[in-house]
Design a protein around this motif. Structure first.
Motif, PDB file in Angstrom:
ATOM      1  N   SER A  33       0.682 -20.790 -23.752  1.00  0.00           N
ATOM      2  CA  SER A  33       0.764 -20.245 -25.379  1.00  0.00           C
ATOM      3  C   SER A  33       0.140 -18.889 -25.519  1.00  0.00           C
ATOM      4  O   SER A  33      -0.961 -18.494 -24.917  1.00  0.00           O
ATOM      5  N   ASP A  50      -5.114 -18.451 -36.276  1.00  0.00           N
ATOM      6  CA  ASP A  50      -5.682 -18.305 -35.069  1.00  0.00           C
ATOM      7  C   ASP A  50      -4.641 -18.216 -34.003  1.00  0.00           C
ATOM      8  O   ASP A  50      -3.558 -18.949 -34.004  1.00  0.00           O
ATOM      9  N   SER A  97      -3.552 -18.895 -30.357  1.00  0.00           N
ATOM     10  CA  SER A  97      -4.071 -20.157 -29.446  1.00  0.00           C
ATOM     11  C   SER A  97      -3.476 -19.349 -28.101  1.00  0.00           C
ATOM     12  O   SER A  97      -2.210 -19.218 -28.040  1.00  0.00           O
ATOM     13  N   ALA A 108      -8.281 -21.574 -21.773  1.00  0.00           N
ATOM     14  CA  ALA A 108      -7.847 -21.719 -23.255  1.00  0.00           C
ATOM     15  C   ALA A 108      -8.669 -20.966 -24.168  1.00  0.00           C
ATOM     16  O   ALA A 108      -9.826 -20.804 -23.771  1.00  0.00           O
ATOM     17  N   LEU A 157      -9.024 -19.969 -28.625  1.00  0.00           N
ATOM     18  CA  LEU A 157      -8.595 -19.537 -30.061  1.00  0.00           C
ATOM     19  C   LEU A 157      -9.234 -18.364 -30.547  1.00  0.00           C
ATOM     20  O   LEU A 157     -10.327 -18.174 -30.381  1.00  0.00           O
TER      21      LEU A 157
END
Length: 156
Positions: free
Chosen positions: A73, A85, A87, A120, A122
């Motif tokens: 992503s 946001d 991601s 990950a 954001l």
């Protein structure tokens, strides 16, 4: 529950842990020569003082395999608004050992360096100029080798 885990190479302690979440990346001291066969011994002890030990033999070798990274992503050609946001999610691995870290970039700007899974982030797009941008994930392994994966997004 785990009370202690002790990692020894050739009878020299090279790492310890007191929980499964803090298992160490083992770094070899210079007193352990790279030549020849070596023995890794792991001893664990639980809260009831029960102990278990296991031993394996190994040889050092050069890390010649490149790590791999894949951005999950955002999707390529995604369109986002400045109120959204971003991601970011990446899968990364090194077939010859652990990943040192994954870095996320928006164009040429480093957004974050993640040393542990999940890789990950954001990131708010409120200050990102509208237009086409490149999102990149770069994985680095312990030997310093890198691999990257990029996608293009549009910010409106």
């Amino acid at each position: 529950g785990l009370k202690t885990a002790t990692f020894m190479v050739d009878e020299k302690v090279v790492g310890t842990a007191t929980s499964l979440s803090d298992l160490p990346v083992l770094r070899m001291p210079s007193s352990i020569k790279k030549d020849g066969r070596h023995t890794l011994t792991v001893t664990i002890e639980d809260k009831y003082f029960n102990k278990a030990t296991d031993t394996v033999s190994f040889e050092f070798g050069e890390d010649t395999g490149e790590p791999t990274v894949q951005l999950r992503s955002p999707e390529s050609n995604a369109t986002l608004k400045t109120s959204d946001d971003l991601s970011l999610l990446a899968d990364a691995m090194d077939p010859e050992g652990p990943v040192k870290y994954v870095e996320f970039f928006l164009d040429d700007t480093l957004l974050a360096r993640k040393p542990k899974e999940p890789y990950a982030l954001l990131y708010p797009l409120k200050d990102v100029a509208p237009g086409t941008h490149t999102v990149t994930a770069v994985v680095t392994d312990l030997s310093g080798q890198t691999t990257r994966d990029s996608v293009t997004i549009t910010v409106e």
